[in-house]
Enzyme design. Structure first.
Site, PDB file in Angstrom:
ATOM      1  N   ARG A  93     -13.816  -7.141 -52.848  1.00 54.28           N
ATOM      2  CA  ARG A  93     -12.530  -7.164 -52.232  1.00 54.28           C
ATOM      3  C   ARG A  93     -12.307  -5.847 -52.408  1.00 54.28           C
ATOM      4  NH1 ARG A  93     -11.205  -4.874 -56.396  1.00 54.28           N
ATOM      5  NH2 ARG A  93      -8.925  -5.198 -55.075  1.00 54.28           N
ATOM      6  N   GLY A  94     -10.741  -5.904 -51.910  1.00 52.79           N
ATOM      7  CA  GLY A  94     -10.424  -3.643 -51.646  1.00 52.79           C
ATOM      8  C   GLY A  94     -11.260  -3.311 -50.249  1.00 52.79           C
ATOM      9  N   ARG A 148     -10.086 -12.238 -43.258  1.00 58.93           N
ATOM     10  CA  ARG A 148      -9.099 -11.300 -43.734  1.00 58.93           C
ATOM     11  C   ARG A 148      -8.491 -10.313 -43.110  1.00 58.93           C
ATOM     12  NH1 ARG A 148      -9.656  -9.414 -50.271  1.00 58.93           N
ATOM     13  NH2 ARG A 148      -6.934  -9.936 -49.897  1.00 58.93           N
ATOM     14  N   ASP A 185      -4.020  -0.967 -47.967  1.00 62.29           N
ATOM     15  CA  ASP A 185      -5.491  -1.888 -47.433  1.00 62.29           C
ATOM     16  C   ASP A 185      -5.111  -1.157 -45.772  1.00 62.29           C
ATOM     17  OD1 ASP A 185      -4.738  -3.501 -49.696  1.00 62.29           O
ATOM     18  OD2 ASP A 185      -6.471  -4.679 -48.910  1.00 62.29           O
ATOM     19  N   ASN A 214      -0.334  -2.435 -49.155  1.00 62.86           N
ATOM     20  CA  ASN A 214      -1.320  -2.609 -50.532  1.00 62.86           C
ATOM     21  C   ASN A 214      -0.869  -4.050 -51.075  1.00 62.86           C
ATOM     22  OD1 ASN A 214      -3.821  -2.037 -52.135  1.00 62.86           O
ATOM     23  ND2 ASN A 214      -1.582  -1.172 -53.817  1.00 62.86           N
ATOM     24  N   LYS A 215      -1.362  -4.186 -52.065  1.00 63.80           N
ATOM     25  CA  LYS A 215      -1.378  -5.525 -53.078  1.00 63.80           C
ATOM     26  C   LYS A 215       0.144  -6.113 -52.802  1.00 63.80           C
ATOM     27  CE  LYS A 215      -3.593  -7.866 -53.395  1.00 63.80           C
ATOM     28  NZ  LYS A 215      -4.491  -9.126 -52.862  1.00 63.80           N
TER      29      LYS A 215
END
Ligand code: MRU
Length: 353
Positions: A50-51, A93, A242, A252-253
């Protein structure tokens, strides 16, 4: 500093992808072998890898995994298979643009050789391209680290969210790369890591990476950030991204936007570090960035324990978008982008794809 091999290709064109299963950290450091395309897709979907940059690299190698069976096919079958493999991986994703960027690059590489080389030769060239994407990310992380380190001062407290470190990239990281570079240049920093609900990338991964590298880190619950800032413990906030739109709005998260609002309320600079592969200049602003919705059970049954009533309504967006006006500077491999405007971004990152 310790080197972390987030993912690597084992063998030649008929080899496979190996990656650290990040869902097991910080308790277990275990690699899994991805020998078929379904295993690569599942690893991306379930956040074993991930990332944003690491997802892009995994997808590039994933194309090589998926194309192995077509090495001896005729050209038409090879390109039909390539379309199937890239479409399938693209469905893993939606938010990190690095995934689509890497898949587009792999398709373009194959197309550039169509009619000139055999499928077996094109497969070898695709592996070279995936390796180049991997190596370029390594270099971009180091460059971001050098540029971003100039923004941090000795003795500062720095807050980060999610994990934008070596585990999220080829190695070294984006936001954490900036922290590593500042520390390597002799600055003493005290890092606060948001635990990052619901999947705890901050507590599990960022805290693990910083401890591995001997950096002073304190984990806080996400809801503590405002109080920690009010107590004067934090002088800078830095996160990864992201997908960054042409005007600098940055996905982003989930939780990053709230952090930027709270940082602005305390007059603390908020920085975002991301390579050019994370910019999506085809989107004029952040409202158009697709936001991944994830399984409600990540919230109600996280880490094997039920923490909310069975059947309760849950909303679980995995990302949010921080408006450009809340970002003091973007840090990319070409340098600092400040102020964060469409014009500056176009100058530094390039014209729309
Ligand atoms: O859902 P994740 O863990 O893939 O989300 C990752 C993030 O939000 C990171 O901060 C981002 O990808 C930057 S990684 C250098």
């Amino acid at each position: 500093m310790k080197h972390i091999d987030t993912l690597r290709w084992a063998g030649q064109a008929d080899g496979h992808l190996e990656l650290i299963d990040q869902t097991l950290l910080p308790v277990e450091l275990t690699e899994i072998a991805c020998r078929d395309i379904e295993t690569v897709w599942e690893a991306i979907k379930m956040l074993r890898v991930r990332g944003a940059p690491a997802i892009g690299i995994a997808a590039a190698y994933g194309v090589c995994v998926g194309m192995k069976t077509a090495a001896d096919a005729n050209e038409e079958t090879f390109f039909t298979r390539l379309a199937e493999v890239t479409d399938y991986l693209a469905g893993s994703r939606p938010t990190a643009v690095n995934l689509f960027w890497a898949l587009d690059r792999m398709k373009a590489k194959a197309q550039s050789l169509r009619g000139q080389q055999s499928p077996g030769e094109i497969l070898a060239a695709l592996l070279d391209e995936a390796r180049a994407i991997h190596e370029e990310d390594r270099r971009m992380c180091r460059a971001m680290g050098r540029h971003g380190a100039t923004l941090l001062e000795d003795g500062q407290g720095v807050l980060t969210h999610c994990n934008a470190g070596g585990l999220a990239t080829a190695d070294y990281g984006t936001a954490l790369g900036v922290i590593f570079a500042a520390v390597e240049s002799g600055k003493r920093l005290k890092v606060y890591a948001d635990e990052t609900r619901p999947l705890l990338q901050g507590a599990r991964l960022t805290a693990w990476e910083l401890k591995q590298r001997g950096i002073d880190v304190t984990v806080i619950c996400d809801s503590m950030a405002a109080q920690v800032m009010r107590e004067g413990r934090v002088q800078a906030v830095i996160t990864g991204a992201d997908r960054i739109a042409a005007n600098g709005d940055a996905a982003n998260k989930i939780g990053t936007y709230g952090l930027a609002v709270v940082a602005a309320a305390h007059k603390i600079p908020f920085y975002v570090a991301a390579p050019s592969s994370t910019f999506d200049l085809s989107l004029p602003e952040g409202g158009a960035i697709p936001i991944e919705q994830r399984d409600p059970r990540e919230i109600t049954h996280g880490f094997g324990r039920q923490t909310a009533p069975e059947g309760v309504n849950v909303y679980n967006p995995a990302f949010d978008v921080t408006p450009a006006r809340l970002i003091e500077a973007l840090i990319c491999e070409h340098g600092l982008i400040r102020p964060v405007t469409t014009e500056r971004i176009a100058q530094v990152v390039g014209s729309p794809r």
